[in-house]
Design an enzyme around this catalytic site. Structure first.
Site, PDB file in Angstrom:
ATOM      1  CG  ASP A 195      33.188  50.524  26.219  1.00  0.00           C
ATOM      2  OD1 ASP A 195      33.118  51.745  26.499  1.00  0.00           O
ATOM      3  OD2 ASP A 195      33.426  49.645  27.070  1.00  0.00           O
ATOM      4  CG  HIS A 244      31.475  52.108  29.367  1.00  0.00           C
ATOM      5  ND1 HIS A 244      32.758  52.447  29.013  1.00  0.00           N
ATOM      6  CD2 HIS A 244      31.490  51.960  30.717  1.00  0.00           C
ATOM      7  CE1 HIS A 244      33.525  52.496  30.089  1.00  0.00           C
ATOM      8  NE2 HIS A 244      32.777  52.218  31.138  1.00  0.00           N
ATOM      9  CD  GLU A 308      34.542  52.514  34.433  1.00  0.00           C
ATOM     10  OE1 GLU A 308      35.593  52.633  35.082  1.00  0.00           O
ATOM     11  OE2 GLU A 308      34.520  52.252  33.226  1.00  0.00           O
TER      12      GLU A 308
HETATM   13  C1  TNX Z   1      37.322  49.602  33.880  1.00  0.00           C
HETATM   14  S1  TNX Z   1      36.054  46.907  34.523  1.00  0.00           S
HETATM   15  C2  TNX Z   1      36.327  49.287  32.973  1.00  0.00           C
HETATM   16  C3  TNX Z   1      36.640  49.171  31.543  1.00  0.00           C
HETATM   17  C4  TNX Z   1      38.082  49.497  31.254  1.00  0.00           C
HETATM   18  C5  TNX Z   1      38.967  48.902  32.330  1.00  0.00           C
HETATM   19  C6  TNX Z   1      40.432  49.095  32.090  1.00  0.00           C
HETATM   20  C7  TNX Z   1      34.882  47.728  34.003  1.00  0.00           C
HETATM   21  C8  TNX Z   1      33.592  47.171  34.287  1.00  0.00           C
HETATM   22  N1  TNX Z   1      35.076  48.903  33.358  1.00  0.00           N
HETATM   23  O1  TNX Z   1      35.767  49.994  30.794  1.00  0.00           O
HETATM   24  O2  TNX Z   1      38.409  48.991  30.008  1.00  0.00           O
HETATM   25  O3  TNX Z   1      38.625  49.462  33.577  1.00  0.00           O
HETATM   26  O4  TNX Z   1      41.200  48.357  33.002  1.00  0.00           O
END
Ligand code: TNX
Length: 480
Positions: A195, A244, A308
């Protein structure tokens, strides 16, 4: 300490109840439990023997001995004879068809556990362990009331996800989770290995990835894979791309759109700096790291993240725009051309992994620019992603926020220790049904399971992490 806490949770659930109530407190609750009132109890004594058609070094035999020693203080040995006044039989029986399916029956002279695989027999043992644990609470007698249990998981994919990228978990802690998972009949552990805040897997070709910070060596990961496999748990690794990835950029700035400089993130959230999708070096880098990854992890599925990934850098990056042009990607009312560029990256890696005999899983954003042809979708931003994927004939795993987000508050946020936010009580998690009875046939067929996510941003210690994970992880096990 940790073990003690978990056993306490179980006893809180199970309580010191009557035999009937005790059975109904088994976690997860078996499909069919029949108590046979008229017959006498089976008694675990110094005369009890174990009879089996499993290989002598099978994990299940060692586990059974362990359970009996822990719960009753007795240490039965193997015997080749089926008969005797007190025999525990572990029988591989191909006629007990189905993944995780086992039959456990207890009569005056025999306890028998049958399943078609060692994994299924292990599940029978886990149920036996819970029965004995409940009994320890009452009498320490080593007595088991006559019962017949026929049990099989509802879903083939029953998973927890750990996040060593945000706060590193030493391998012994990962093993602790595997131990808990088998207890509650989970069969998949997803490791979120990379990440913005860290890259946690040794890659021999690109050593700067782990130049700073804690990480797992390839040998340690292979040992985890073996440890998990013995316990009927598959480890599915995740390398989160193309977003990420600040930790990658900090080590190899040439893989970003701007060239940096970048620093490994010391904050939580979503970074706008992501891998450059127009740079062939990035594709080569990804092939390198996935090549080393699949040499460590034998799982059919490899998780490629995909969540994301903001597109702001790509919108301004000459290389990304040149790639968009070369591929003829166009925006329409459904997808922007940059979303399609993300699909190009994911499709490229999917093809690479398919060519190596693997399948990909991605977070539900991989739906956004058009889904890679064979991908399985992990639905996290609610349930829609999973349902859409299933209706399109793709497999889906349900891990929707809020139900399956074990990092969110589980009690009154004003007084609880700080978490990422949200508020999901045990009851709410327990209430989640991934496939309602009236779901259409494609949805029923393609939703293959559930996952609980233990995102680790706000869990600086083992205690905090375990506190968040349980008991809601047990409620999700029940769903699975
Ligand atoms: C969203 S769930 C994210 C993570 C975070 C999380 C915290 C997902 C695919 N991405 O990077 O840690 O929310 O709840």
């Amino acid at each position: 300490m940790k073990k003690y806490k978990l056993i306490t949770y179980m006893l809180l659930f199970a309580g010191c109840l009557s035999a009937q109530d005790n059975l109904s407190a088994l976690l997860p609750m078996p499909n069919q439990v029949k108590q046979i009132e008229s017959k006498k109890d089976f008694i675990i004594s110094g005369k009890t023997t174990i009879q089996t058609n499993l290989p002598e070094d099978a994990f299940c035999i060692a586990k059974l001995k362990d359970i009996l020693r822990q719960r009753t203080g007795k240490t039965p040995t193997l015997s080749s004879s089926r008969s005797g006044s007190s025999v525990i039989r572990l029988i591989l029986d191909p006629s007990v068809k189905g993944d995780g399916h086992y039959l456990l029956s207890v009569s005056e002279k025999t306890v028998s556990i049958k399943g078609a695989t060692q994994g299924s027999i292990l599940y029978g043992l886990m149920t036996l362990d819970q029965i004995l644990l409940g009994d320890v609470c009452r009498t320490l007698s080593g007595k088991i009331a006559p019962i017949e249990i026929d049990d099989q998981p509802r879903f083939s994919y029953r998973s927890l996800m750990l996040d060593p990228a945000r706060h590193f978990l030493p391998t012994e802690d990962v093993k602790f989770y595997i131990d808990q998972m088998v207890r509650y009949k989970y069969n998949v552990l997803q490791l979120h290995l990379t990440d913005d805040q860290g890259w946690r897997i040794e890659i021999k070709k690109h050593p700067r990835l782990t130049g700073k910070g804690e990480f797992y060596t390839q040998e340690e990961l292979k040992d985890l894979v073996r440890y998990a496999a013995e316990r009927n748990v598959q480890i599915i690794p995740e390398l989160d791309i193309p977003g990420h990835t600040v930790a990658v950029l900090a080590a190899y700035p040439e893989l970003g759109c701007t060239g940096g400089p970048y620093e490994v993130w010391r904050q939580w959230g979503v970074s706008e700096d992501v891998l450059c999708a127009g740079n062939d070096q990035v594709l080569k880098f990804l092939e390198d790291v996935f090549t080393e990854l699949i040499a460590i992890f034998p799982s059919e599925y490899i998780h490629v993240g995909g969540d994301e990934c903001p597109k702001v850098r790509w919108e301004k990056c000459p290389k990304c725009q040149a790639r968009i042009k070369a591929l003829g990607l166009k925006s329409d009312d459904k997808h922007s051309k940059e979303e399609r560029l993300q699909s190009f990256v994911i499709n490229h890696i999917e093809k690479f992994l398919n060519d190596h005999g693997r399948q990909i899983i991605g977070w539900d954003e991989i739906l956004e620019g058009g889904l890679a042809p064979n991908a399985t979708v992990m639905s996290w931003r609610g349930v829609e992603g999973g349902i859409t994927a299933a209706k399109a004939g793709h497999d889906a795993i349900m891990t929707p926020s809020p139900y399956a987000y074990l990092d969110q508050y589980q009690e009154e946020p004003e007084t609880a220790p700080t978490t990422i936010g949200g508020y999901q009580t045990l009851k709410k998690t327990y209430s989640y049904n991934p496939v309602p009875d009236d779901a259409d046939e494609l949805v029923k067929k393609h939703i293959i399971g559930v996952q609980g996510n233990i995102w680790n941003e706000y869990m600086q210690s083992d205690e905090r992490r375990d506190y968040q994970a349980f008991p809601r992880a047990v409620a999700l096990a029940e769903t699975g």
